[in-house]
Motif scaffolding. Structure first.
Motif, PDB file in Angstrom:
ATOM      1  N   VAL A  42      48.699  34.636  47.246  1.00 31.46           N
ATOM      2  CA  VAL A  42      47.765  33.506  48.064  1.00 31.46           C
ATOM      3  C   VAL A  42      47.820  33.928  49.744  1.00 31.46           C
ATOM      4  CG1 VAL A  42      47.463  30.990  48.460  1.00 31.46           C
ATOM      5  CG2 VAL A  42      48.387  31.744  46.284  1.00 31.46           C
ATOM      6  N   MET A  44      47.135  32.461  53.483  1.00 28.15           N
ATOM      7  CA  MET A  44      47.028  31.187  54.329  1.00 28.15           C
ATOM      8  C   MET A  44      46.616  31.846  55.917  1.00 28.15           C
ATOM      9  SD  MET A  44      49.964  28.490  55.303  1.00 28.15           S
ATOM     10  CE  MET A  44      49.654  27.392  56.794  1.00 28.15           C
ATOM     11  N   GLY A  53      39.049  25.189  54.139  1.00 27.63           N
ATOM     12  CA  GLY A  53      39.414  24.800  52.966  1.00 27.63           C
ATOM     13  C   GLY A  53      39.963  25.912  52.197  1.00 27.63           C
ATOM     14  N   VAL A  54      39.801  25.848  50.623  1.00 26.41           N
ATOM     15  CA  VAL A  54      40.058  26.959  49.830  1.00 26.41           C
ATOM     16  C   VAL A  54      38.954  27.554  49.401  1.00 26.41           C
ATOM     17  CG1 VAL A  54      41.505  27.530  47.453  1.00 26.41           C
ATOM     18  CG2 VAL A  54      42.001  25.300  49.215  1.00 26.41           C
ATOM     19  N   LYS A  62      43.191  33.985  46.262  1.00 25.75           N
ATOM     20  CA  LYS A  62      43.017  32.650  46.975  1.00 25.75           C
ATOM     21  C   LYS A  62      43.441  32.640  48.388  1.00 25.75           C
ATOM     22  CE  LYS A  62      44.058  27.891  45.425  1.00 25.75           C
ATOM     23  NZ  LYS A  62      44.979  27.073  44.414  1.00 25.75           N
ATOM     24  N   TYR A  64      43.760  30.116  51.678  1.00 21.52           N
ATOM     25  CA  TYR A  64      43.741  28.843  52.224  1.00 21.52           C
ATOM     26  C   TYR A  64      43.312  28.857  53.809  1.00 21.52           C
ATOM     27  CZ  TYR A  64      46.220  26.197  48.403  1.00 21.52           C
ATOM     28  OH  TYR A  64      46.480  26.073  47.345  1.00 21.52           O
ATOM     29  N   TYR A  65      42.269  28.394  54.011  1.00 19.88           N
ATOM     30  CA  TYR A  65      41.735  28.401  55.467  1.00 19.88           C
ATOM     31  C   TYR A  65      41.893  26.798  56.163  1.00 19.88           C
ATOM     32  CZ  TYR A  65      38.801  32.710  55.031  1.00 19.88           C
ATOM     33  OH  TYR A  65      38.838  33.951  54.769  1.00 19.88           O
ATOM     34  N   VAL A  66      43.180  26.776  56.631  1.00 16.26           N
ATOM     35  CA  VAL A  66      43.959  25.445  56.906  1.00 16.26           C
ATOM     36  C   VAL A  66      43.195  24.816  58.210  1.00 16.26           C
ATOM     37  CG1 VAL A  66      46.113  25.762  56.134  1.00 16.26           C
ATOM     38  CG2 VAL A  66      45.835  26.592  58.300  1.00 16.26           C
ATOM     39  N   ILE A  90      51.462  23.754  50.498  1.00 14.75           N
ATOM     40  CA  ILE A  90      50.996  25.064  49.749  1.00 14.75           C
ATOM     41  C   ILE A  90      52.144  25.634  48.819  1.00 14.75           C
ATOM     42  CG2 ILE A  90      50.154  27.236  50.329  1.00 14.75           C
ATOM     43  CD1 ILE A  90      48.573  25.918  52.628  1.00 14.75           C
ATOM     44  N   GLU A  94      51.751  26.104  44.880  1.00 16.63           N
ATOM     45  CA  GLU A  94      51.522  27.502  44.366  1.00 16.63           C
ATOM     46  C   GLU A  94      52.786  28.015  43.835  1.00 16.63           C
ATOM     47  OE1 GLU A  94      48.672  28.698  43.977  1.00 16.63           O
ATOM     48  OE2 GLU A  94      47.397  27.505  45.381  1.00 16.63           O
TER      49      GLU A  94
END
Length: 448
Positions: A42, A44, A53-54, A62, A64-66, A90, A94
């Motif tokens: 994953v 980040m 978002g994801v 995958k 994660y665009y925080v 997260i 995960e």
């Protein structure tokens, strides 16, 4: 949390797609190869314009665009504790076993490693850059790195020169630092189908046009090379604040027909620029590794580069001509490279690159680092905090307090939202994801 030796890895950096660069490519290709080895990966990173978002990328990667926006050079604003809740969520959602941070410039990387160690996770850090020891910026960054690596499980550098630099800057024991070079996707960077004629020699530059990349050197080198070699032409791809100086140089010496300025080149079109030339010129003033050299060599170009940082470790001597970062020495190196061209076979060079550099090899070696990290014994809080006191008379005490507050905030979060209340994401079979991906691609082709 690992099952059958397969890890659940969180890659963290401010630098990732849709931005393009060496760190971004490294994270993407390493993640894809780790997924093929059976691990879950994953990523980040911070939000990019409307990308938040994801998201899912090729191979069930995958991301994660925080919702943190960059404020300077693609970096997020340091918050120390502001990212703790989302990083904790997260990690639990995960079921992460290893946190892998990339690039000393990345604020998000430093904060993620800090919070992960507070929560007892094993952390690995990869340094992609070289720093000095004299200027204010380097001194500040070295102290930040010393803080981050005080409690890191293992570290990775992309060259032996980078390792020596990182150990000196951070005080990290050399035994904790592994050297794993970058690699190149040789399926993407292939030579031209037909060998180019040597009647006109094309020298290619693909780089950000900034001081660190030696754009000022190019301003002095290009006119002299054009004067000595009438059959030489330059193609320059890239953009940056130094582009104006290069354009002024071209006007001053009337080289409009011999120096093509392409501007920013999308990564997907880099190969088409490279295969238009015979020689690749890298004028960097500092470089930990330089993936651009690998891409050029994979396309069959002979490289001329400044002898800085980890560059001398990248290619065999018969594939590169090194020069000091001095205009006169670089002109001599280019002349030497022009004389070597009749003996260069692009296809042979490409095959050698396939044997020398492979992302699958990088992933397998990174697996070993993860195994070392997971074998590191967990230590009590006071033992961990005591390490920060060794970071300096005043800085050590400050780091101690920062980590103690981080631990207290984490405990408060556990009471406010227990780990069991955070929903764990359902497992996705990579094979089924691949089938859906192929189906969507097929539908897209039918529509076009």
């Amino acid at each position: 949390m690992a099952e059958n030796g397969k890890q659940r890895i969180l890659m963290v950096s401010d630098f990732f797609y849709p931005n393009f660069g060496g760190v971004e490519n490294h994270i993407y290709y390493l993640s894809q190869c780790l997924i093929k080895l059976g691990h879950k990966v994953v990523v980040m990173t911070h939000a990019y314009s409307d990308r938040t978002g994801v998201r899912y990328m090729t191979g069930s990667l995958k991301v994660y665009y925080v919702p943190w926006k960059p404020f300077l050079m693609q970096n997020t604003l340091p918050t120390f504790y502001g990212t703790l809740p989302i990083i904790r969520t997260i990690l639990i959602r995960e079921k992460i076993s290893v946190v892998h941070g990339h690039q000393a410039f990345s604020t998000l990387c430093h904060e993620a490693l800090m919070h992960a160690r507070t929560m007892g996770f094993k952390v690995v850090f990869t340094d992609h850059s070289l720093y000095g020891f004299a200027d204010v910026g380097s001194i500040h960054m070295n102290k930040v790195l010393q803080f981050t690596l005080a409690d890191v499980s293992q570290a990775i550098c992309v060259s032996h020169t980078s390792k020596e630099n990182t150990v000196l800057r951070s005080g990290l024991p050399p035994a904790k630092v592994f050297v794993i070079p970058n690699a190149v996707d040789t399926t993407m960077f292939k030579p031209a189908p037909e060998r180019l004629s040597n009647d006109e020699i094309v020298i290619v530059v693909v780089s950000r046009l900034v001081y660190r990349k030696g754009a000022d050197l190019l301003v002095e080198v290009i006119p002299e090379v054009c004067r000595l070699h009438p059959n030489v032409r330059f193609v320059i791809g890239g953009d940056g604040p130094k582009r104006v100086r290069l354009e002024e140089m071209r006007e001053k010496h009337s080289l409009q027909d011999r120096v093509d300025m392409l501007g920013a080149v999308p990564h997907a079109k880099v190969r088409s620029v490279l295969i238009s030339g015979h020689i690749f010129l890298n004028s960097s003033l500092t470089e930990a590794f330089c993936i651009a050299i690998l891409e050029a060599a994979s396309c069959g170009l002979l490289t001329v580069s400044t002898r800085v940082g980890g560059v001398p470790e990248v290619l065999p001597d018969d594939m590169v001509v090194l020069a000091e970062p001095d205009p006169g020495d670089m002109v001599q190196a280019i002349t030497k490279a022009i004389n070597m061209l009749p003996h260069i076979d692009p296809q042979t060079m490409h095959l050698r690159m396939k044997r020398l550099y492979s992302w699958h090899d990088v992933a397998r070696r990174t697996e070993i680092v993860y195994e070392h990290a997971l074998r590191c014994p967990s230590q009590p809080l006071l033992d961990r905090l005591s390490r920060y006191l060794t970071c300096g008379a005043w800085a050590g005490k400050l780091f101690f307090v920062v980590m103690l507050i981080d631990f207290i905030l984490w405990r408060v979060l556990q009471v406010w939202q227990p780990d069991g209340d955070i929903e764990v994401v359902p497992e996705i079979d990579p094979a089924s994801f691949h089938r859906v991906e192929m189906s969507l691609n097929g539908e897209a082709k039918e529509k076009t």
